[in-house]
Design a protein around this motif. Structure first.
Motif, PDB file in Angstrom:
ATOM      1  N   ILE A  36       0.863  -1.179   0.000  1.00  0.00           N
ATOM      2  CA  ILE A  36       0.000   0.000   0.000  1.00  0.00           C
ATOM      3  C   ILE A  36       0.895   1.223   0.000  1.00  0.00           C
ATOM      4  O   ILE A  36       1.628   1.477   0.969  1.00  0.00           O
ATOM      5  N   GLY A  37       0.847   1.986  -1.087  1.00  0.00           N
ATOM      6  CA  GLY A  37       1.631   3.211  -1.175  1.00  0.00           C
ATOM      7  C   GLY A  37       0.835   4.399  -0.663  1.00  0.00           C
ATOM      8  O   GLY A  37      -0.322   4.283  -0.250  1.00  0.00           O
ATOM      9  N   GLN A  38       1.460   5.567  -0.707  1.00  0.00           N
ATOM     10  CA  GLN A  38       0.780   6.773  -0.250  1.00  0.00           C
ATOM     11  C   GLN A  38      -0.320   7.196  -1.216  1.00  0.00           C
ATOM     12  O   GLN A  38      -1.300   7.810  -0.818  1.00  0.00           O
ATOM     13  N   LEU A  39      -0.157   6.854  -2.507  1.00  0.00           N
ATOM     14  CA  LEU A  39      -1.121   7.292  -3.509  1.00  0.00           C
ATOM     15  C   LEU A  39      -1.846   6.151  -4.200  1.00  0.00           C
ATOM     16  O   LEU A  39      -2.821   6.397  -4.923  1.00  0.00           O
ATOM     17  N   SER A  40      -1.387   4.919  -4.027  1.00  0.00           N
ATOM     18  CA  SER A  40      -2.018   3.811  -4.738  1.00  0.00           C
ATOM     19  C   SER A  40      -1.847   2.506  -3.978  1.00  0.00           C
ATOM     20  O   SER A  40      -0.991   2.387  -3.103  1.00  0.00           O
ATOM     21  N   TRP A  41      -2.699   1.524  -4.321  1.00  0.00           N
ATOM     22  CA  TRP A  41      -2.580   0.150  -3.810  1.00  0.00           C
ATOM     23  C   TRP A  41      -1.964  -0.659  -4.946  1.00  0.00           C
ATOM     24  O   TRP A  41      -2.453  -0.632  -6.079  1.00  0.00           O
ATOM     25  N   ASN A  42      -0.921  -1.414  -4.630  1.00  0.00           N
ATOM     26  CA  ASN A  42      -0.131  -2.096  -5.646  1.00  0.00           C
ATOM     27  C   ASN A  42      -0.410  -3.599  -5.616  1.00  0.00           C
ATOM     28  O   ASN A  42      -0.357  -4.242  -4.554  1.00  0.00           O
ATOM     29  N   TYR A  43      -0.683  -4.160  -6.807  1.00  0.00           N
ATOM     30  CA  TYR A  43      -1.068  -5.575  -6.932  1.00  0.00           C
ATOM     31  C   TYR A  43      -0.086  -6.310  -7.848  1.00  0.00           C
ATOM     32  O   TYR A  43       0.544  -5.706  -8.714  1.00  0.00           O
ATOM     33  N   ARG A  44      -0.006  -7.633  -7.633  1.00  0.00           N
ATOM     34  CA  ARG A  44       0.790  -8.503  -8.502  1.00  0.00           C
ATOM     35  C   ARG A  44      -0.108  -9.630  -9.010  1.00  0.00           C
ATOM     36  O   ARG A  44      -0.952 -10.150  -8.271  1.00  0.00           O
ATOM     37  N   ARG A  45       0.076  -9.982 -10.275  1.00  0.00           N
ATOM     38  CA  ARG A  45      -0.762 -11.008 -10.897  1.00  0.00           C
ATOM     39  C   ARG A  45      -0.495 -12.383 -10.283  1.00  0.00           C
ATOM     40  O   ARG A  45       0.667 -12.771 -10.099  1.00  0.00           O
ATOM     41  N   THR A  46      -1.546 -13.113  -9.986  1.00  0.00           N
ATOM     42  CA  THR A  46      -1.459 -14.490  -9.474  1.00  0.00           C
ATOM     43  C   THR A  46      -2.558 -15.317 -10.133  1.00  0.00           C
ATOM     44  O   THR A  46      -3.323 -14.816 -10.970  1.00  0.00           O
ATOM     45  N   GLU A  47      -2.656 -16.567  -9.730  1.00  0.00           N
ATOM     46  CA  GLU A  47      -3.755 -17.405 -10.207  1.00  0.00           C
ATOM     47  C   GLU A  47      -5.060 -16.940  -9.535  1.00  0.00           C
ATOM     48  O   GLU A  47      -5.073 -16.689  -8.328  1.00  0.00           O
ATOM     49  N   PRO A  48      -6.132 -16.798 -10.281  1.00  0.00           N
ATOM     50  CA  PRO A  48      -7.411 -16.425  -9.669  1.00  0.00           C
ATOM     51  C   PRO A  48      -7.839 -17.473  -8.642  1.00  0.00           C
ATOM     52  O   PRO A  48      -7.810 -18.679  -8.914  1.00  0.00           O
ATOM     53  N   LYS A  49      -8.203 -17.035  -7.460  1.00  0.00           N
ATOM     54  CA  LYS A  49      -8.636 -17.965  -6.411  1.00  0.00           C
ATOM     55  C   LYS A  49      -9.442 -17.229  -5.361  1.00  0.00           C
ATOM     56  O   LYS A  49      -9.407 -16.002  -5.264  1.00  0.00           O
TER      57      LYS A  49
END
Length: 462
Positions: A36-49
């Motif tokens: 969680i950054g100051q201006l955005s939430w950061n995601y990484r690609r994984t298998e949908p589950k």
């Protein structure tokens, strides 16, 4: 195919259930929260589950802490014994996940959970909101004073309207968030005491985006309605403002990663904020001055002349009605100046024409033409001009003080709907206030106008 993404997320700090539902939807789409950054939430690609998320609050944490503190590590280790995996945190906000079908709840006592939320909210949520409400209130009071001093002129400027809109929206949003939190807290405390349940929080994410869209549209309208020079200045100021915020946040993050203590980080952040603000103010002054130099619009200046070594300027604006048209006189040595302001509510034209100091002879003319586009404002604008004379006290040779006033006259000579003439006690002056539909004309000529001149005023402004 991209493997990471950043999402601008607008959630209330205490919106535990809203955040959990959002993260579960993202995981089902194949995106796992990474930080969680100051201006955005950061995601990484994984298998949908299907993943369960739990949002908890650790009140002792701070945005200035070197990450992670010993206390946070102990707290995260304690939670991990319940089968939850730590995902990310932002100050007091702690996020965990579990792929178990029915994971053991982290918080089992709603009253304790509410106490932790309230401690965290008081520490990092409410102070900022109270500060913003104070700033919005102060600026709205200043804008209210400007409206009191110059109602029509203030509303005839889209930049002023945008400023009023922004501070009003900010005040309403902050106040709504505070009231919503306390209303939810009261309801949650009652439920926790009654049956030990946790009341879900309410997500107003969509409303926030709608408000931001409205403000952005208003900003675009404002920038396209003002002069290019003013638009350049506004854009520069916005860019520098966001740059100042970004620099302070980056500096704070760097100190956290470097290992500065909470107290040192907080102190250096305050110093950095002051230094960066002053530095960018200097940059803004230099850039804006350059913009004005490069885009200097001498559209008013016709020529200059000197008297006893003093330089004077003649202005040569185009105005809808001139002394030459009213009198037939030669006005080559006249100075003609106008200002025009326009907004979505009001248009205001102010024109002045007078002989220069070199000739020193001739008639003078001044008029203000106001077109009110929003009908409910018409009587307010008219009343401002009717009472304007009362605000200008006159003192005679005997030291007696009195006020001039507009008195009603027959409007038929002017072809107007309503008309007033300015009086200096019993003496009628050559200044008039005329109403033509949704237009207000304040006409001031140095001579008593003839019927032909009145007809000309009606033809141009009626």
């Amino acid at each position: 195919m991209r493997q990471t993404k950043r999402v601008m997320t607008q959630f209330c700090f205490y919106d535990r259930t809203g955040i959990e539902k959002m993260l579960e939807k993202q995981a089902a789409k194949g995106w796992m929260l990474e930080s969680i950054g100051q201006l955005s939430w950061n995601y990484r690609r994984t298998e949908p589950k299907q993943v369960h998320f739990a949002v908890t609050y650790y009140p002792n944490a701070s945005m200035f802490d070197p990450y992670p503190t010993v206390g946070e590590e102990l707290y995260q280790e304690f939670v991990s014994h319940s089968g939850w995996r730590f995902v990310a945190s932002n100050a007091q906000l702690q996020i965990f996940c579990s792929e178990a079908e029915t994971p053991v709840p982290i918080e089992t006592d709603p009253m304790v959970e509410l106490q932790n939320i309230h401690k965290a909210v008081k520490k990092s949520y409410l102070p900022g909101y109270y500060l913003m409400i104070a700033a919005a209130t102060m600026n709205l009071i200043l804008m209210g004073w400007r409206l009191y001093e110059n109602f029509t002129g203030t509303l005839a400027n889209n930049a002023n309207l945008f400023t009023i809109l922004c501070w009003t929206v900010l005040f309403g949003m902050e106040l709504t968030e505070i009231l919503s939190y306390y209303l939810w807290r009261r309801k949650a405390l009652r439920a926790a005491e009654t049956d030990g349940s946790f009341v879900e929080t309410h997500n107003r994410n969509n409303i926030t985006w709608v408000i931001l869209a409205v403000v952005s549209a208003a900003l675009i309208l404002t920038l396209t309605s003002i002069t290019p020079k003013a638009a350049y200045v506004a854009v520069v100021m916005l860019v520098l403002m966001f740059a100042a915020v970004a620099l302070v946040l980056l500096f704070t993050q760097w100190m956290k990663k470097t290992g500065f203590s909470r107290e040192d980080n907080k102190a250096y952040t305050i110093l950095a904020t002051v230094f960066i603000s002053l530095a960018l103010t200097g940059v803004a002054t230099w850039v804006v001055a350059g913009i004005f130099d490069r885009h200097q619009e001498d559209i008013h200046v016709r020529d200059t002349y000197e008297i006893n070594g003093v330089t004077f300027t003649r202005y040569g604006d185009d105005v809808p009605l001139t002394v030459a048209e009213l009198t037939g006189e030669d006005t080559v040595n006249y100075s003609t100046y106008k200002t025009f302001n326009s907004s979505i509510l009001i248009d205001q034209l102010v024109a002045n024409q007078h002989p220069d100091f070199l000739s020193g002879q001739g008639e003078s003319l001044r008029y203000v033409v106001i077109e009110v586009k929003f009908a409910p404002l018409f009587e307010f604008c008219l009343r401002e001009y009717l009472t304007m004379a009362h605000d200008q006290q006159v003192t005679d040779i005997f030291g007696n003080t009195y006020c001039r006033e507009f008195q009603p006259i027959d409007p038929t000579d002017w072809g107007a709907d309503r008309a007033w003439q300015l009086y200096d006690r019993e003496e009628a002056l050559t200044e008039y206030l005329l109403v033509y539909g949704n237009r207000i004309v304040n006409f001031d000529f140095s001579l008593e106008p003839t019927q032909e001149q009145k007809d000309m005023v009606k033809a141009r402004f009626g």
